[in-house]
Design an enzyme around this catalytic site. Structure first.
Site, PDB file in Angstrom:
ATOM      1  N   CYS A   2       0.869  -1.169   0.000  1.00 14.38           N
ATOM      2  CA  CYS A   2       0.000   0.000   0.000  1.00 14.38           C
ATOM      3  C   CYS A   2       0.907   1.220   0.000  1.00 14.38           C
ATOM      4  O   CYS A   2       2.114   1.091   0.167  1.00 14.38           O
ATOM      5  CB  CYS A   2      -0.840   0.051   1.277  1.00 14.38           C
ATOM      6  SG  CYS A   2      -1.701  -1.479   1.619  1.00 14.38           S
ATOM      7  N   ARG A  27       1.145   1.870  -5.852  1.00 10.35           N
ATOM      8  CA  ARG A  27       1.396   0.819  -4.866  1.00 10.35           C
ATOM      9  C   ARG A  27       0.115   0.059  -4.486  1.00 10.35           C
ATOM     10  O   ARG A  27       0.168  -0.931  -3.764  1.00 10.35           O
ATOM     11  CB  ARG A  27       2.000   1.421  -3.597  1.00 10.35           C
ATOM     12  CG  ARG A  27       3.313   2.139  -3.830  1.00 10.35           C
ATOM     13  CD  ARG A  27       3.844   2.688  -2.534  1.00 10.35           C
ATOM     14  NE  ARG A  27       4.088   1.647  -1.569  1.00 10.35           N
ATOM     15  CZ  ARG A  27       5.172   0.909  -1.503  1.00 10.35           C
ATOM     16  NH1 ARG A  27       6.160   1.119  -2.350  1.00 10.35           N
ATOM     17  NH2 ARG A  27       5.312  -0.025  -0.591  1.00 10.35           N
ATOM     18  N   TRP A  75      -3.841  -1.744  -1.155  1.00 10.34           N
ATOM     19  CA  TRP A  75      -3.912  -2.948  -1.981  1.00 10.34           C
ATOM     20  C   TRP A  75      -4.259  -4.063  -1.013  1.00 10.34           C
ATOM     21  O   TRP A  75      -3.454  -4.417  -0.161  1.00 10.34           O
ATOM     22  CB  TRP A  75      -2.575  -3.195  -2.665  1.00 10.34           C
ATOM     23  CG  TRP A  75      -2.590  -4.314  -3.643  1.00 10.34           C
ATOM     24  CD1 TRP A  75      -3.055  -4.274  -4.927  1.00 10.34           C
ATOM     25  CD2 TRP A  75      -2.096  -5.646  -3.447  1.00 10.34           C
ATOM     26  NE1 TRP A  75      -2.887  -5.492  -5.531  1.00 10.34           N
ATOM     27  CE2 TRP A  75      -2.301  -6.350  -4.648  1.00 10.34           C
ATOM     28  CE3 TRP A  75      -1.504  -6.318  -2.380  1.00 10.34           C
ATOM     29  CZ2 TRP A  75      -1.938  -7.673  -4.808  1.00 10.34           C
ATOM     30  CZ3 TRP A  75      -1.147  -7.643  -2.535  1.00 10.34           C
ATOM     31  CH2 TRP A  75      -1.363  -8.311  -3.738  1.00 10.34           C
ATOM     32  N   ASN A 101       1.208  -0.440   5.968  1.00  9.91           N
ATOM     33  CA  ASN A 101       1.528  -1.155   4.737  1.00  9.91           C
ATOM     34  C   ASN A 101       2.252  -2.425   5.139  1.00  9.91           C
ATOM     35  O   ASN A 101       3.319  -2.339   5.746  1.00  9.91           O
ATOM     36  CB  ASN A 101       2.424  -0.268   3.855  1.00  9.91           C
ATOM     37  CG  ASN A 101       3.061  -1.035   2.705  1.00  9.91           C
ATOM     38  OD1 ASN A 101       2.510  -2.015   2.236  1.00  9.91           O
ATOM     39  ND2 ASN A 101       4.224  -0.582   2.269  1.00  9.91           N
ATOM     40  N   GLY A 102       1.666  -3.588   4.840  1.00  7.30           N
ATOM     41  CA  GLY A 102       2.327  -4.843   5.213  1.00  7.30           C
ATOM     42  C   GLY A 102       1.310  -5.841   5.712  1.00  7.30           C
ATOM     43  O   GLY A 102       0.108  -5.687   5.503  1.00  7.30           O
ATOM     44  N   GLU A 488       7.813 -11.878 -22.025  1.00 13.93           N
ATOM     45  CA  GLU A 488       7.559 -10.509 -21.559  1.00 13.93           C
ATOM     46  C   GLU A 488       6.413  -9.870 -22.365  1.00 13.93           C
ATOM     47  O   GLU A 488       5.560  -9.186 -21.806  1.00 13.93           O
ATOM     48  CB  GLU A 488       8.857  -9.697 -21.666  1.00 13.93           C
ATOM     49  CG  GLU A 488       8.750  -8.226 -21.343  1.00 13.93           C
ATOM     50  CD  GLU A 488       8.269  -7.909 -19.931  1.00 13.93           C
ATOM     51  OE1 GLU A 488       8.151  -8.816 -19.097  1.00 13.93           O
ATOM     52  OE2 GLU A 488       7.984  -6.722 -19.687  1.00 13.93           O
ATOM     53  N   LYS A 492       2.956  -8.494 -20.718  1.00 14.01           N
ATOM     54  CA  LYS A 492       2.481  -7.108 -20.892  1.00 14.01           C
ATOM     55  C   LYS A 492       1.032  -7.105 -21.344  1.00 14.01           C
ATOM     56  O   LYS A 492       0.227  -6.336 -20.851  1.00 14.01           O
ATOM     57  CB  LYS A 492       3.309  -6.350 -21.946  1.00 14.01           C
ATOM     58  CG  LYS A 492       4.678  -5.868 -21.593  1.00 14.01           C
ATOM     59  CD  LYS A 492       4.764  -4.767 -20.572  1.00 14.01           C
ATOM     60  CE  LYS A 492       4.753  -5.315 -19.185  1.00 14.01           C
ATOM     61  NZ  LYS A 492       5.966  -5.639 -18.534  1.00 14.01           N
ATOM     62  N   GLU A 495      -1.433  -8.369 -18.492  1.00 14.53           N
ATOM     63  CA  GLU A 495      -1.614  -7.565 -17.290  1.00 14.53           C
ATOM     64  C   GLU A 495      -2.372  -6.268 -17.538  1.00 14.53           C
ATOM     65  O   GLU A 495      -3.030  -5.779 -16.632  1.00 14.53           O
ATOM     66  CB  GLU A 495      -0.282  -7.291 -16.585  1.00 14.53           C
ATOM     67  CG  GLU A 495       0.666  -6.411 -17.342  1.00 14.53           C
ATOM     68  CD  GLU A 495       1.975  -6.209 -16.604  1.00 14.53           C
ATOM     69  OE1 GLU A 495       1.985  -6.178 -15.371  1.00 14.53           O
ATOM     70  OE2 GLU A 495       3.005  -6.059 -17.294  1.00 14.53           O
ATOM     71  N   HIS A 511       5.093 -29.166 -29.536  1.00 14.14           N
ATOM     72  CA  HIS A 511       4.880 -30.099 -28.424  1.00 14.14           C
ATOM     73  C   HIS A 511       3.594 -29.794 -27.668  1.00 14.14           C
ATOM     74  O   HIS A 511       3.426 -30.234 -26.539  1.00 14.14           O
ATOM     75  CB  HIS A 511       6.086 -30.064 -27.475  1.00 14.14           C
ATOM     76  CG  HIS A 511       7.359 -30.456 -28.150  1.00 14.14           C
ATOM     77  ND1 HIS A 511       7.625 -31.743 -28.543  1.00 14.14           N
ATOM     78  CD2 HIS A 511       8.424 -29.711 -28.549  1.00 14.14           C
ATOM     79  CE1 HIS A 511       8.807 -31.784 -29.145  1.00 14.14           C
ATOM     80  NE2 HIS A 511       9.311 -30.552 -29.169  1.00 14.14           N
ATOM     81  N   LYS A 610       2.375  -1.651  -8.022  1.00 15.51           N
ATOM     82  CA  LYS A 610       3.718  -1.463  -8.566  1.00 15.51           C
ATOM     83  C   LYS A 610       4.789  -2.169  -7.738  1.00 15.51           C
ATOM     84  O   LYS A 610       5.740  -2.701  -8.289  1.00 15.51           O
ATOM     85  CB  LYS A 610       4.008   0.040  -8.663  1.00 15.51           C
ATOM     86  CG  LYS A 610       5.301   0.371  -9.392  1.00 15.51           C
ATOM     87  CD  LYS A 610       5.224   0.026 -10.855  1.00 15.51           C
ATOM     88  CE  LYS A 610       6.531   0.222 -11.568  1.00 15.51           C
ATOM     89  NZ  LYS A 610       6.547  -0.531 -12.846  1.00 15.51           N
TER      90      LYS A 610
HETATM   91  C1  F6R Z   1       5.092  -6.573 -14.829  1.00 11.55           C
HETATM   92  C2  F6R Z   1       5.614  -6.125 -13.555  1.00 11.55           C
HETATM   93  C3  F6R Z   1       5.862  -7.139 -12.495  1.00 11.55           C
HETATM   94  C4  F6R Z   1       7.186  -6.836 -11.794  1.00 11.55           C
HETATM   95  C5  F6R Z   1       7.378  -7.773 -10.598  1.00 11.55           C
HETATM   96  C6  F6R Z   1       8.716  -7.560  -9.920  1.00 11.55           C
HETATM   97  O1  F6R Z   1       4.965  -5.510 -15.713  1.00 11.55           O
HETATM   98  O2  F6R Z   1       5.828  -4.972 -13.351  1.00 11.55           O
HETATM   99  O3  F6R Z   1       5.843  -8.426 -13.009  1.00 11.55           O
HETATM  100  O4  F6R Z   1       8.229  -6.981 -12.709  1.00 11.55           O
HETATM  101  O5  F6R Z   1       6.350  -7.555  -9.673  1.00 11.55           O
HETATM  102  O6  F6R Z   1       8.847  -6.269  -9.471  1.00 11.55           O
HETATM  103  P1  F6R Z   1      10.257  -5.640  -9.131  1.00 11.55           P
HETATM  104  O7  F6R Z   1      11.039  -5.557 -10.385  1.00 11.55           O
HETATM  105  O8  F6R Z   1       9.939  -4.297  -8.564  1.00 11.55           O
HETATM  106  O9  F6R Z   1      10.897  -6.555  -8.135  1.00 11.55           O
END
Ligand code: F6R
Length: 615
Positions: A2, A27, A75, A101-102, A488, A492, A495, A511, A610
């Site tokens: 959060c 966050r 969150w 937060n936690g 990747e 993208k 998500e 396969h 994030k």
């Molecule tokens: C995808 C994304 C997440 C982060 C993952 C790790 O776009 O942003 O998959 O890559 O949560 O986050 P970090 O790099 O902050 O450890």
């Protein structure tokens, strides 16, 4: 995970906290709340929804005066996102109010004890348990808030960054951290509290980042006193000068942070290698590597730990390290690694990759590796983050703040740093010649310009997005260095557009996944000239004969794939190891445009945040 914000000083707290919450919404954004002390009492408002919803509510129902306050953007972990579970939370007496937060892991047993002592609970949260535990200690021990927080936290198992104040002592906010970040901005006779420095960057450049197991009493006109939670010893905190500026965290004319961050990649990549690489002199220098060169050269293997997009960058690095430096590499999901009793020795080097530097699973993996004697090197973006501090050494990506939840420039700058490290080690080990070494550097130096050229495909990518935006599934295929890029690209799309997508090594298709292919399936195939080109062309033939729709990511001037594919998006030519830095770009744009066309919230996709500071 959060965002928390607090203010105590001479200004009106509300606008500072509100703006701060908007900056921290990355966050978490399922509910939000603010508590202000108006000179006589606490005024509190909270709601399910975004910070904008909170603003509407507050401005309808609550006076906003007061120069002490705390705010939270959530969150959800314990308890569904609703008004009641939103923070801040009052204690039973209404004297204390807290944001958190936690996760408090032992909250159920603490709650049972408190219920026996007559406490009641309105919410399902662990946080309401904590504020009542603090209140209980405060009453029973007849002690000040700071001491009560300390005693209470010593009974708590879990992770937290908290800020709490007492309406009878409106000259102080008590904060503490374990596992979740907490920064204190030091102004002139005013103090700011936040999960990162973005809420207070325009007010002060001086900040204290609390370490794990530290708490602070922040007093109006008096300053900040930091202590260890466990043994009460006083800490002389390091006041850091922040490099961040406001323009860096605002949208700069782009419609979304994600688009801005995609377009920032040429300069972000340049910033990543600037000052570290001098192709003409044949030099790569990175302090974290030079200082630990022996450890790297004597390592039996490198273990990469990371999550999500950072894990994909780690996967690219496996190819680079093995190819160039001939060092065996294992790439691990931090969340799996930490729980499976891995074999780690003091001959292992662990590289932890994280944009935020706060990912709980990656942090735990680092702690585990360290406890088994491994040397741990961090590749982080956020300066001063928990991972940056927990690791033995490291290299920052210097991508600048990444606000869009979907990671873009973090990925390409992580690959850039890892490439520099691999090149430096390869040269030190003698696994590449000095001319190969220079050639790689010269090619890397050209990448920012080539990324700019790759970005020119934007309008065409948008056309393709329009054609396929209603597809229910996508497949992404790549080989070698571009297999992680396929993963990747699929991540993208999933998500931010919520369309199901899978990434696969192109040759694995036969396969299993080939059974999925029909005329409704768009398949993005990375088919650049360098790296298994002919093999990928054969894979494309296989798709074509099953009527799949082919979107090829190809090298400029390509003829062969163009003749087979439904669409081709060109990227400039480069050496094989650097192709991921270019092939990623159209995939980022494709997911951006599809999500936008489907009306999704590109910067804040549902259910995500994030910084994933919970496991
Ligand atoms: C995808 C994304 C997440 C982060 C993952 C790790 O776009 O942003 O998959 O890559 O949560 O986050 P970090 O790099 O902050 O450890």
């Amino acid at each position: 995970m959060c965002g928390i914000v607090g203010y105590i000083g001479h200004r009106e707290a509300y606008p500072i906290i509100l703006k701060g919450l908007k900056r921290l919404e990355y966050r978490g954004y399922d509910s939000a709340g603010i508590a202000l002390f108006d000179g006589t009492d606490i005024k509190l408002s909270k709601t399910k929804g975004k910070v904008d919803d909170l603003q509407d509510k507050i401005e309808r129902e609550m006076p906003t005066n007061g120069n002490l306050g705390i705010g939270h953007t959530r969150w959800a972990t314990h308890g569904v996102p609703n008004d009641v579970n939103s923070h801040p939370h009052y204690s039973n007496s209404g004297d204390l109010v807290i944001i958190h937060n936690g996760i408090i892991e032992n909250y159920e047993s603490l709650k049972k004890e408190l219920i026996k002592r007559g406490y009641t609970f309105k919410s399902d949260t662990d946080t309401e348990v904590l504020v009542n535990l603090i209140e209980d200690v405060k009453k029973n021990e007849n002690t000040k808030l700071g001491k009560a927080v300390q005693i209470a936290l010593n009974q708590v198992v879990g992770a937290y960054a908290i800020a709490v104040f007492d309406k009878h002592k409106p000259n102080e906010i008590v904060v503490a951290r374990l596992g979740s970040p907490l920064a204190i901005g030091i102004g002139e006779d005013e103090f700011f509290i936040a999960s990162d420095a973005s809420p207070f960057i325009e007010y002060t450049k001086n900040a204290i980042y609390l370490e794990d197991e530290e708490m602070a009493v922040v007093r109006r006109n008096k300053g900040v006193k930091v202590r260890k939670i466990k043994d009460d010893s006083l800490v002389d905190p390091y006041v850091q000068e922040l490099q961040l500026n406001l323009e860096q965290i605002e949208k700069g004319g782009y419609e979304h942070f994600m688009l801005k961050e995609i377009y920032e990649q040429p300069s972000a990549i340049l910033d990543t290698f600037r000052g570290r690489m001098r192709p003409n002199e044949g030099i790569i220098k990175m302090a974290g590597i030079e200082d630990n060169m022996k450890t790297f050269l004597n390592a039996n293997r490198i273990i990469v730990v990371a999550c999500g997009t950072s894990w994909h960058a780690g996967l690219v690095s496996e190819y680079i390290f093995e190819d160039l430096a001939r060092i065996p590499v294992e790439v691990e999901y931090a969340s799996e690694f930490r729980y499976r009793n891995p074999v780690i020795t003091d001959k292992d080097v662990v590289i932890a990759i994280s944009q935020s530097g706060e990912t709980a699973d990656t942090l735990a993996a680092i702690k585990l590796a360290k406890s088994r004697g491994a040397f741990v090197f961090g590749v982080c973006n956020v300066v001063g983050s928990s991972i940056a501090r927990e690791t033995d050494a490291g290299a920052y990506t210097h991508a600048g703040p990444e606000i869009g939840v979907a990671s873009t420039k973090a990925f390409t700058t992580q690959i850039t740093v890892l490439t520099l490290i691999a090149l430096r080690l390869a040269r030190a080990k003698g696994t590449i010649s000095s001319s190969e070494f220079r050639h790689h550097m010269i090619e890397l130096e050209l990448i920012p310009e080539k990324v700019k050229r790759a970005l020119e495909s934007d309008a065409y990518v948008k056309t393709i997005a329009d054609i396929y935006k209603n597809a229910s599934n996508f497949l992404y295929l790549g080989r070698g260095y571009n297999f992680p890029v396929a993963l990747e690209g699929a991540l993208k799309l999933k998500e931010i557009s919520y369309i199901h997508a899978e990434g696969y090594p192109a040759a694995e298709m036969k396969h299993g996944p080939i059974a999925l292919i029909d005329e409704n399936m768009p398949i993005v195939v990375i088919a650049t000239k360098k790296g298994h080109y002919e093999k990928v062309v054969s894979n494309i033939q296989e798709i074509k004969s099953r009527k799949g729709k082919i979107i090829g990511i190809v090298t400029e001037g390509d003829e062969q794939v163009r003749a087979l594919a439904d669409h081709v998006i060109e990227v400039p030519e480069t050496i094989e190891s650097l192709t991921p830095l270019l092939t990623t770009i159209p995939l980022q744009l494709l997911s951006y445009h599809i999500a936008l066309m489907l009306g999704k919230n590109v910067d804040q996709p549902r259910n995500l945040a994030k910084a994933v500071t919970v496991e």
